[in-house]
Scaffold this motif. Structure first.
Motif, PDB file in Angstrom:
ATOM      1  N   GLY A  75     -83.460 -13.882 -61.478  1.00 52.39           N
ATOM      2  CA  GLY A  75     -84.369 -13.346 -60.478  1.00 52.39           C
ATOM      3  C   GLY A  75     -83.583 -12.921 -59.261  1.00 52.39           C
ATOM      4  N   PRO A  76     -84.227 -12.276 -58.305  1.00 43.46           N
ATOM      5  CA  PRO A  76     -83.525 -11.814 -57.099  1.00 43.46           C
ATOM      6  C   PRO A  76     -83.105 -12.979 -56.219  1.00 43.46           C
ATOM      7  CG  PRO A  76     -85.887 -11.466 -56.881  1.00 43.46           C
ATOM      8  CD  PRO A  76     -85.655 -11.933 -58.290  1.00 43.46           C
ATOM      9  N   SER A  77     -82.278 -12.704 -55.228  1.00 47.31           N
ATOM     10  CA  SER A  77     -81.837 -13.747 -54.297  1.00 47.31           C
ATOM     11  C   SER A  77     -83.051 -14.397 -53.639  1.00 47.31           C
ATOM     12  CB  SER A  77     -80.929 -13.142 -53.229  1.00 47.31           C
ATOM     13  OG  SER A  77     -79.758 -12.615 -53.810  1.00 47.31           O
ATOM     14  N   GLY A  78     -83.003 -15.726 -53.537  1.00 48.88           N
ATOM     15  CA  GLY A  78     -84.076 -16.457 -52.887  1.00 48.88           C
ATOM     16  C   GLY A  78     -85.285 -16.719 -53.749  1.00 48.88           C
ATOM     17  N   CYS A  79     -85.183 -16.490 -55.061  1.00 45.11           N
ATOM     18  CA  CYS A  79     -86.355 -16.649 -55.937  1.00 45.11           C
ATOM     19  C   CYS A  79     -86.566 -18.088 -56.393  1.00 45.11           C
ATOM     20  CB  CYS A  79     -86.248 -15.735 -57.152  1.00 45.11           C
ATOM     21  SG  CYS A  79     -85.006 -16.267 -58.352  1.00 45.11           S
ATOM     22  N   GLY A  80     -85.589 -18.974 -56.161  1.00 41.07           N
ATOM     23  CA  GLY A  80     -85.730 -20.375 -56.548  1.00 41.07           C
ATOM     24  C   GLY A  80     -84.906 -20.802 -57.740  1.00 41.07           C
ATOM     25  N   LYS A  81     -84.138 -19.881 -58.333  1.00 39.27           N
ATOM     26  CA  LYS A  81     -83.401 -20.228 -59.558  1.00 39.27           C
ATOM     27  C   LYS A  81     -82.299 -21.251 -59.299  1.00 39.27           C
ATOM     28  CE  LYS A  81     -80.620 -15.985 -59.155  1.00 39.27           C
ATOM     29  NZ  LYS A  81     -81.214 -15.577 -57.846  1.00 39.27           N
ATOM     30  N   SER A  82     -81.522 -21.073 -58.221  1.00 41.30           N
ATOM     31  CA  SER A  82     -80.462 -22.040 -57.916  1.00 41.30           C
ATOM     32  C   SER A  82     -81.046 -23.365 -57.470  1.00 41.30           C
ATOM     33  CB  SER A  82     -79.526 -21.484 -56.843  1.00 41.30           C
ATOM     34  OG  SER A  82     -78.734 -20.431 -57.360  1.00 41.30           O
ATOM     35  N   THR A  83     -82.201 -23.331 -56.807  1.00 43.69           N
ATOM     36  CA  THR A  83     -82.867 -24.573 -56.412  1.00 43.69           C
ATOM     37  C   THR A  83     -83.265 -25.374 -57.646  1.00 43.69           C
ATOM     38  OG1 THR A  83     -83.711 -23.493 -54.416  1.00 43.69           O
ATOM     39  CG2 THR A  83     -84.772 -25.539 -55.085  1.00 43.69           C
ATOM     40  N   LEU A  84     -83.808 -24.704 -58.663  1.00 44.60           N
ATOM     41  CA  LEU A  84     -84.142 -25.393 -59.915  1.00 44.60           C
ATOM     42  C   LEU A  84     -82.906 -26.048 -60.519  1.00 44.60           C
ATOM     43  CD1 LEU A  84     -86.642 -23.030 -61.795  1.00 44.60           C
ATOM     44  CD2 LEU A  84     -87.035 -25.416 -61.164  1.00 44.60           C
ATOM     45  N   LEU A  85     -81.798 -25.293 -60.547  1.00 39.78           N
ATOM     46  CA  LEU A  85     -80.568 -25.826 -61.139  1.00 39.78           C
ATOM     47  C   LEU A  85     -80.071 -27.032 -60.350  1.00 39.78           C
ATOM     48  CD1 LEU A  85     -78.678 -24.828 -63.529  1.00 39.78           C
ATOM     49  CD2 LEU A  85     -77.122 -24.115 -61.725  1.00 39.78           C
ATOM     50  N   ARG A  86     -80.136 -26.944 -59.019  1.00 39.42           N
ATOM     51  CA  ARG A  86     -79.655 -28.037 -58.177  1.00 39.42           C
ATOM     52  C   ARG A  86     -80.544 -29.273 -58.307  1.00 39.42           C
ATOM     53  NH1 ARG A  86     -75.995 -26.976 -54.233  1.00 39.42           N
ATOM     54  NH2 ARG A  86     -77.009 -28.365 -52.735  1.00 39.42           N
ATOM     55  N   MET A  87     -81.816 -29.073 -58.624  1.00 43.73           N
ATOM     56  CA  MET A  87     -82.678 -30.230 -58.882  1.00 43.73           C
ATOM     57  C   MET A  87     -82.291 -30.913 -60.191  1.00 43.73           C
ATOM     58  SD  MET A  87     -86.483 -29.370 -57.350  1.00 43.73           S
ATOM     59  CE  MET A  87     -86.730 -27.744 -58.020  1.00 43.73           C
ATOM     60  N   VAL A  88     -81.895 -30.120 -61.192  1.00 43.03           N
ATOM     61  CA  VAL A  88     -81.407 -30.723 -62.436  1.00 43.03           C
ATOM     62  C   VAL A  88     -80.131 -31.516 -62.172  1.00 43.03           C
ATOM     63  CG1 VAL A  88     -80.590 -30.279 -64.779  1.00 43.03           C
ATOM     64  CG2 VAL A  88     -82.419 -28.872 -63.836  1.00 43.03           C
ATOM     65  N   ALA A  89     -79.276 -30.966 -61.305  1.00 41.70           N
ATOM     66  CA  ALA A  89     -78.004 -31.626 -60.998  1.00 41.70           C
ATOM     67  C   ALA A  89     -78.184 -32.850 -60.106  1.00 41.70           C
ATOM     68  CB  ALA A  89     -77.060 -30.633 -60.317  1.00 41.70           C
ATOM     69  N   GLY A  90     -79.344 -32.956 -59.461  1.00 42.41           N
ATOM     70  CA  GLY A  90     -79.548 -34.055 -58.520  1.00 42.41           C
ATOM     71  C   GLY A  90     -79.069 -33.742 -57.130  1.00 42.41           C
ATOM     72  N   LEU A  91     -78.744 -32.479 -56.858  1.00 42.07           N
ATOM     73  CA  LEU A  91     -78.266 -32.073 -55.537  1.00 42.07           C
ATOM     74  C   LEU A  91     -79.402 -31.697 -54.601  1.00 42.07           C
ATOM     75  CD1 LEU A  91     -75.236 -29.870 -56.691  1.00 42.07           C
ATOM     76  CD2 LEU A  91     -75.252 -32.297 -56.069  1.00 42.07           C
ATOM     77  N   GLU A  92     -80.612 -31.536 -55.150  1.00 40.82           N
ATOM     78  CA  GLU A  92     -81.816 -31.298 -54.355  1.00 40.82           C
ATOM     79  C   GLU A  92     -82.880 -32.305 -54.796  1.00 40.82           C
ATOM     80  OE1 GLU A  92     -82.423 -29.283 -51.907  1.00 40.82           O
ATOM     81  OE2 GLU A  92     -81.113 -27.526 -52.057  1.00 40.82           O
ATOM     82  N   GLU A  93     -83.568 -32.900 -53.833  1.00 42.98           N
ATOM     83  CA  GLU A  93     -84.657 -33.806 -54.169  1.00 42.98           C
ATOM     84  C   GLU A  93     -85.858 -33.018 -54.692  1.00 42.98           C
ATOM     85  OE1 GLU A  93     -85.736 -36.329 -50.974  1.00 42.98           O
ATOM     86  OE2 GLU A  93     -83.810 -37.384 -50.909  1.00 42.98           O
ATOM     87  N   ILE A  94     -86.598 -33.621 -55.599  1.00 44.04           N
ATOM     88  CA  ILE A  94     -87.806 -33.015 -56.149  1.00 44.04           C
ATOM     89  C   ILE A  94     -88.996 -33.451 -55.303  1.00 44.04           C
ATOM     90  CG2 ILE A  94     -89.329 -32.943 -58.167  1.00 44.04           C
ATOM     91  CD1 ILE A  94     -86.803 -33.448 -59.878  1.00 44.04           C
ATOM     92  N   SER A  95     -89.751 -32.465 -54.800  1.00 47.53           N
ATOM     93  CA  SER A  95     -90.883 -32.781 -53.929  1.00 47.53           C
ATOM     94  C   SER A  95     -92.083 -33.283 -54.713  1.00 47.53           C
ATOM     95  CB  SER A  95     -91.281 -31.547 -53.110  1.00 47.53           C
ATOM     96  OG  SER A  95     -90.183 -31.053 -52.378  1.00 47.53           O
ATOM     97  N   ALA A  96     -92.286 -32.759 -55.921  1.00 47.32           N
ATOM     98  CA  ALA A  96     -93.414 -33.179 -56.759  1.00 47.32           C
ATOM     99  C   ALA A  96     -93.085 -32.835 -58.199  1.00 47.32           C
ATOM    100  CB  ALA A  96     -94.705 -32.491 -56.317  1.00 47.32           C
ATOM    101  N   GLY A  97     -93.811 -33.477 -59.131  1.00 50.17           N
ATOM    102  CA  GLY A  97     -93.564 -33.230 -60.550  1.00 50.17           C
ATOM    103  C   GLY A  97     -92.474 -34.127 -61.089  1.00 50.17           C
ATOM    104  N   THR A  98     -92.189 -33.967 -62.378  1.00 53.29           N
ATOM    105  CA  THR A  98     -91.158 -34.782 -63.017  1.00 53.29           C
ATOM    106  C   THR A  98     -90.148 -33.903 -63.753  1.00 53.29           C
ATOM    107  OG1 THR A  98     -92.506 -35.062 -65.002  1.00 53.29           O
ATOM    108  CG2 THR A  98     -92.643 -36.783 -63.330  1.00 53.29           C
TER     109      THR A  98
END
Length: 364
Positions: A37-60
């Motif tokens: 997706g384009p820059s800022g679409c959330g793709k790297s954020t998803l990856l960083r949540m898998v890595a544990g580098l970003e906290e998950i706000s909701a969901g599992t």
């Protein structure tokens, strides 16, 4: 190896910005899934949540059936490859490959075995004594891949790993990553903004925009049946031509698109539902589905420029005020500034609702 499951995963930053809106999808064990997706679409954020580098706000988020929302990155059995390589400049290739294994307490024999196996697989055997500064960008990226490979993780995470390479190197390293996945059969999640990388690498692709999943499917299914106008315009180079207007019946079972101001495009006899007549739609036409010629689904256009790119040509056209791109094999055409007959391939047309942007399907 392990599967990865997103169940309503959401990321909201402290300032209220929503980076990911409730993502739910599964990545199969051994699958190479691309997030694009384009820059800022959330793709790297998803990856960083898998890595544990970003906290998950909701969901599992689950890896291998284990919920990892609160599991430390080092305990998730993942390995990540970054776009800037992140190599230690004062260490040799061998030392870079071995460093993470030493931190985890592996014995010398096991470290040597894994380092040699990674070097053999990635063609680094003759470079183990080199420092990163003595290597090309492609070689450094292979070392970064090797450092992840020696970990023997359940999941590989690759965050735009080719963005710092030139076009030729991107192609060769992309091929190496595809071959590596075939050899290992390990689950890989690959993030890119480059649709060519997504289409050539992904077994399936997640298309994101503004933190929302637009469509998940195989590369060719996305290309041939985009779910909405965003996916249709994002995947494909040159991009899909889109024309907005009202569908009208012509003669002998043919249809046309009335775009207003006296501009009409004949559509021939495409597959469409009767209740679409009179409806405002967007018609999508891939550049390869416009061809020089005449017939019942042809119109006149002005050639604005011709771009030869070796085995094909991109012909930039204008029909009234509307730009179009036609993709054709190398051939003799009228010069820029002259008119040309352009034929539509009716069976290959895409129809979208003008208000929602969603794909229209006959009988749906």
């Amino acid at each position: 190896m392990a599967d990865v499951r997103f169940d309503g995963v959401r990321k909201v930053y402290d300032n209220g910005q929503v980076a990911v809106h409730g993502a739910s999808f599964d990545i199969a064990d051994g699958e190479l899934m691309v997030l694009v997706g384009p820059s800022g679409c959330g793709k790297s954020t998803l990856l960083r949540m898998v890595a544990g580098l970003e906290e998950i706000s909701a969901g599992t988020l689950s890896i291998g059936g284990r919920v990892v929302n609160d599991v430390a990155p080092k305990d998730r059995d993942i390995a990540m490859v970054f776009q800037n390589y992140a190599l230690y400049p004062h260490m040799t290739v061998a030392e870079n490959l071995a460093f993470g294994l030493k931190l985890r307490g592996h014995d010398k024999a096991e470290i040597a075995r894994r380092v040699q196996a990674a070097a053999d697989m990635l063609g680094l055997d003759g470079m183990l004594d080199k420092l990163p500064r003595a290597m090309s960008g492609g070689q450094r990226q292979r070392v970064a891949l090797g450092r992840a490979l020696v970990r023997e993780p359940a999941v590989f995470l690759l965050d735009e790993p080719l963005s710092n390479l030139d076009a030729k190197l991107r192609h060769s390293v992309r091929t190496e990553i595809a071959q590596l996945h075939r050899k290992l059969g390990t689950t890989m999640i690959y993030v890119t903004h480059d649709q060519v990388e997504a289409m050539t690498l992904g077994q399936r692709i997640v298309v994101l925009n503004d933190g929302v999943i637009q469509q998940i499917d195989t590369p060719m299914a996305l290309y041939e049946r985009p779910a909405n106008l965003f996916v249709a315009g994002f995947l494909g180079s040159p991009a899909m031509n889109t024309l907005r207007g009202r569908l009208q019946a012509a003669t002998d079972g043919r249809f046309e698109l009335d775009m207003g101001e006296g501009q009409r495009i004949p559509l021939g006899r495409p597959s469409m539902a009767p209740d679409w007549l009179g409806r405002e739609v967007v018609v999508g036409i891939r550049p390869e589905h416009l061809q020089p010629g005449g017939g019942e689904a042809a119109f006149e256009a002005l050639i604005e420029s011709i771009e030869p790119v070796g085995n094909e040509m991109f012909v930039n056209l204008r029909h009234g005020a509307r730009p179009l791109v036609m993709r054709v094999p190398p051939q003799a055409l009228p010069a820029a500034g002259e008119g040309i007959g352009v034929a539509v391939v009716p069976a290959a047309l895409h129809f979208f609702d003008a208000a929602s942007g969603l794909r229209l399907e006959p009988g749906a």
